[in-house]
Design a protein around this motif. Structure first.
Motif, short mmCIF file in Angstrom:
data_model
loop_
_atom_site.label_atom_id
_atom_site.label_comp_id
_atom_site.label_asym_id
_atom_site.label_seq_id
_atom_site.Cartn_x
_atom_site.Cartn_y
_atom_site.Cartn_z
N GLN A 106 0.80 -1.22 0.07
CA GLN A 106 0.01 -0.07 0.03
C GLN A 106 0.69 1.37 -0.05
O GLN A 106 0.50 2.31 -0.68
CB GLN A 106 -1.00 -0.05 1.25
CG GLN A 106 -2.00 -1.07 1.16
CD GLN A 106 -2.55 -1.26 2.64
OE1 GLN A 106 -2.27 -0.73 3.63
NE2 GLN A 106 -3.68 -2.02 2.60
N LEU A 107 2.05 1.21 0.36
CA LEU A 107 3.10 2.26 0.67
C LEU A 107 4.09 2.44 -0.62
O LEU A 107 4.95 2.77 -0.42
CB LEU A 107 3.83 2.10 1.76
CG LEU A 107 2.86 2.33 3.04
CD1 LEU A 107 3.63 1.82 4.53
CD2 LEU A 107 2.49 3.81 3.50
N HIS A 108 3.79 1.79 -1.79
CA HIS A 108 4.45 1.76 -2.84
C HIS A 108 4.84 3.19 -3.32
O HIS A 108 6.20 3.28 -4.04
CB HIS A 108 3.81 1.14 -3.99
CG HIS A 108 2.69 1.66 -4.51
ND1 HIS A 108 2.47 2.75 -5.30
CD2 HIS A 108 1.16 1.29 -4.49
CE1 HIS A 108 1.47 3.13 -5.67
NE2 HIS A 108 0.45 2.35 -5.04
N GLU A 109 4.32 4.13 -2.92
CA GLU A 109 4.73 5.55 -3.57
C GLU A 109 6.04 5.95 -2.68
O GLU A 109 6.63 6.76 -3.22
CB GLU A 109 3.57 6.77 -3.07
CG GLU A 109 3.52 6.69 -1.57
CD GLU A 109 2.37 7.77 -1.44
OE1 GLU A 109 2.59 8.88 -1.59
OE2 GLU A 109 1.15 7.34 -1.04
N TYR A 110 6.45 5.17 -1.81
CA TYR A 110 7.97 5.36 -1.09
C TYR A 110 8.86 4.67 -1.64
O TYR A 110 9.81 4.65 -0.94
CB TYR A 110 7.49 5.38 0.41
CG TYR A 110 6.55 6.25 1.25
CD1 TYR A 110 6.87 7.66 1.55
CD2 TYR A 110 5.26 6.09 1.26
CE1 TYR A 110 6.13 8.42 1.82
CE2 TYR A 110 4.45 6.81 1.85
CZ TYR A 110 4.76 8.47 2.02
OH TYR A 110 4.09 9.23 2.60
#
Length: 482
Positions: free
Chosen positions: A302-306
């Protein structure tokens, strides 16, 4: 006392328990990390001990990352009455409740009502901060302080903390930087570590201050070779792994290996008669047998933007590095036991990643009991094994000849399975990385305080820092925290 000043409530005797207090004046302070001492560093009953220091005047707790040796004393801090903000990065804000819920159930209480009450309090206090943005923490006539989180490259959400302290009539401000745990280069998921623009006082970890890591760039090839070797024998590759960070790196690299294997098989690139071609790589199960690792992996997704650019590019190609089709998640204990029995009794190849990472408990132990006696299988270590743990004993048997046994839960088991250690997976910067980080600050710090390391590592790092800064014509005061 001259301000700002430091006191340390952990992370001074060894590599766990990081907890550092930044005193802004006689009554006002910040706490950076509130970690649990573990292993040889810990006193008996440390996980149940009270906080052990005066919390009055602490305006905020700043968390560098969510490993228990940096956050494991938060329950004790809350029990002592702390109700200030818990500041952390946006990814850490999602991961922290997962890690602390699991630890609370194991160490404090599994009563669901208590757990939910504890998590509700935690959620009220957590404040998620964007990276690279200053946030005012203290604003008063006598002193003010802002903090900024910068990526540390240790695990998703990990940060080092810049504290800018200002006193009326005093220019420039004082800049105090806490490194937290700094990551090694070439992490497949994370963005690279960059040193701060400025640090008058640098509080620097020293975990691997006395050594250099093995070459990391070839670890993918070595992991692939280990998979080939184990599967050629129709065996199971058992990987004891830690739920947070290491498991996600492994999944990412295993997905890459399997993706290429499938392409090779489809294109018949491998040599004729290659036994590995008979494997249907698209159906090879990769079994993740750790409920906590599953929840953390879901949060990572879910935190792939990081993630870093390469990892996000893989997503853009339609691939799922942490949720690929061959990944089988085992949740219940009953299903876990079924999988153990199935792999023991059949000749079907598989890769199993299970906790805990040092084989001192958790589901990996049942796999070991079932499979250590069969030479078809292989145990692959990718993480540090603390002295005296079953993992360390098993690791020491690598390459041994003759009759070797290990005690697991009070019973002796023959070790006939292959045992291998794959280096290059350390999440910490080595001596060279730590020196580069400190020396990369444009203006040399006035003071460097070494924490979070064994005595030998601190001494070696202090000497390496002195040599490097001397070559640069600088001479910061280098101290070992007590």
């Amino acid at each position: 006392m001259e301000f700002p000043a430091l006191s340390h409530h952990g992370g001074t005797r060894g590599v766990t328990g990081s907890c550092h207090q930044l005193h802004l004046d006689g009554t006002t302070s910040l706490l950076v990390d509130c970690g649990l001492e573990q292993g040889a560093d810990a006193a008996p009953g440390a996980e149940f001990a009270p906080i052990g220091f005066d919390i009055s005047g602490i305006q905020a707790l700043v968390v560098t990352h969510v490993h228990l040796d940096h956050v494991g004393r938060i329950p004790a801090l809350l029990a002592a009455g702390y109700r200030g903000p818990i500041l952390c990065s946006e990814p850490s804000a999602k991961l922290l409740p997962l890690v602390l819920e699991d630890a609370y159930k194991l160490r404090v209480s599994a009563d669901q009502v208590q757990v939910e009450r504890y998590l509700a309090l935690l959620q009220r206090l957590v404040v998620a901060l964007p990276f690279e943005q200053w946030h005012d923490v203290v604003e008063s006539k006598g002193v003010s302080c802002s903090v900024c989180l910068q990526r540390a490259g240790h695990l998703l959400g990990s940060a080092y903390v810049e504290c800018d302290v200002r006193y009326p009539g005093t220019e420039p401000s004082a800049r105090v930087v806490f490194s937290g745990d700094l990551g090694a280069p070439c992490n497949p998921l994370l963005r690279a570590l960059q040193p701060p623009e400025r640090a008058d006082i640098l509080v620097l970890e020293s975990t691997y201050g006395d050594r250099l890591h093995a070459e990391r760039s070839s670890r993918l090839q070595r992991l692939e070779a280990a998979i080939d070797r184990a599967l050629a024998d129709s065996g199971t590759l058992l990987i004891p792994a830690f739920s947070l960070g290491r498991t996600q790196e492994l999944l990412y690299e295993i997905e890459d290996i399997l993706h290429r294997k499938c392409l090779l098989s489809e294109g018949k690139v491998a040599g004729q008669g290659d036994p590995l071609l008979t494997l249907d790589w698209s159906r090879l199960p990769v079994i993740l047998d750790s409920p906590l690792a599953q929840r953390i992996t879901q949060a990572y997704t879910q935190l792939h933007e990081y993630w870093n650019c390469d990892a996000r590019q893989r997503l853009g190609q339609g691939r799922e590095p942490l949720g690929f089709g061959q990944l089988v998640s085992v949740d219940t204990h009953a299903k876990h036991q079924q999988v153990v029995n199935y792999l023991k009794s059949t000749g079907r190849p598989a890769i199993v990643i299970a906790g805990n990472g040092m084989c001192s408990g958790g589901r990996i132990v049942n796999y070991l009991k079932a499979m250590l006696g069969d030479p078809r299988h292989e145990v692959l270590f990718v993480g540090y094994q603390a002295k005296g743990t079953p993992g360390a004993i098993l690791q020491a048997s690598e390459g041994a000849e003759g009759f070797v046994q290990i005690d697991l839960d009070g019973e002796m088991y023959d070790i006939r399975a292959k045992v291998m250690t794959l280096s290059g997976y350390s999440g910490h910067a080595d001596q060279a990385g730590l020196v580069e980080y400190a020396a990369g600050i444009p203006q040399a710090p006035t003071k460097i305080v070494l924490v979070h390391g064994e005595s030998r590592a601190k001494t070696a790092l202090a000497n390496a820092l002195k040599r490097r800064f001397s070559a640069l014509g600088e001479c910061p005061d280098i101290l070992v925290a007590k």
